[in-house]
Design a protein around this motif. Structure first.
Motif, PDB file in Angstrom:
ATOM      1  N   ALA A 101       1.031  -1.399   0.130  1.00 40.67           N
ATOM      2  CA  ALA A 101       0.068   0.092  -0.051  1.00 40.67           C
ATOM      3  C   ALA A 101       0.739   0.841  -0.280  1.00 40.67           C
ATOM      4  N   LYS A 102       0.734   2.364  -0.476  1.00 34.54           N
ATOM      5  CA  LYS A 102       0.962   4.098  -0.429  1.00 34.54           C
ATOM      6  C   LYS A 102       1.327   3.924   1.071  1.00 34.54           C
ATOM      7  N   SER A 103       0.429   3.947   2.259  1.00 32.07           N
ATOM      8  CA  SER A 103       0.107   4.731   2.824  1.00 32.07           C
ATOM      9  C   SER A 103       0.730   3.545   4.178  1.00 32.07           C
ATOM     10  N   HIS A 104       1.187   2.250   4.015  1.00 34.45           N
ATOM     11  CA  HIS A 104       1.632   1.495   5.379  1.00 34.45           C
ATOM     12  C   HIS A 104       3.128   1.216   4.216  1.00 34.45           C
ATOM     13  N   LEU A 105       3.618  -0.006   5.078  1.00 36.48           N
ATOM     14  CA  LEU A 105       4.197  -0.648   5.185  1.00 36.48           C
ATOM     15  C   LEU A 105       3.484  -2.598   5.098  1.00 36.48           C
ATOM     16  N   SER A 106       4.277  -3.164   3.910  1.00 37.03           N
ATOM     17  CA  SER A 106       4.491  -4.539   3.755  1.00 37.03           C
ATOM     18  C   SER A 106       5.727  -5.189   3.947  1.00 37.03           C
TER      19      SER A 106
END
Length: 165
Positions: A101-106
């Motif tokens: 996601a652009k707003s959180h990290l995998s």
């Protein structure tokens, strides 16, 4: 940041009731809150809302990067880490192994961020690295993500955890 305070007010938040004193400041600024120095770093979060930030905290002895509610940093943000050497990095891994996601990290993006910090010598073999801020909709049970993160050399946070740096 100012956008968070605006949302706080719109939702009925009361500084007085929360016993909160506002100290708003924008990315790439520092503030002294003795004995701590706090520097804001631009996060990559919900750009519709606005100025989400992460923080570099130092007491003059130890320095910590606290990075939550962020996706991969934009290219210009990395310049702010030049000359930094972190004793600890506490960073979100909200999306786990499942999604990006652009707003959180995998987990994969988490590793990419740590690798980039290592390349800059901001993270060394002595740096405590801890993953936090997991989504119950994205990650497996704690024991499983603890193993996955452990294999990456990362501590898996849990509710009530205390870290000594």
């Amino acid at each position: 940041g100012p956008s968070v305070l605006t949302k706080w007010e719109a939702s009925g938040g009361s500084d007085k009731e929360a016993e909160m004193r506002r100290v708003p400041f924008l990315p790439n600024r520092s503030i002294e809150l003795p004995p701590y120095s706090v520097r804001s770093i631009e996060a990559s979060h919900n750009e519709i809302i606005g100025d989400a930030m992460n923080y570099i905290l130092s007491d003059g002895q130890k320095t910590i990067l606290f990075a939550s509610d962020t996706g991969m940093y934009k290219d210009h943000v990395w310049d702010g880490f030049k000359g930094c050497r972190f004793d600890a990095v506490i960073m979100e891994a909200t999306m786990g192994a499942k999604a990006q996601a652009k707003s959180h990290l995998s987990f994969r993006d988490f590793q990419s961020m740590i690798d980039k910090l290592r390349e800059m010598d901001a993270v060394t073999s002595e740096t405590l690295v801890c993953a936090t801020h997991f989504s119950h909709q994205q990650v497996e049970p704690h024991e499983q993500i603890e193993r996955t993160l452990g294999d990456m050399g990362v501590i898996c946070a849990y509710d009530g955890m205390v870290i000594k740096v």
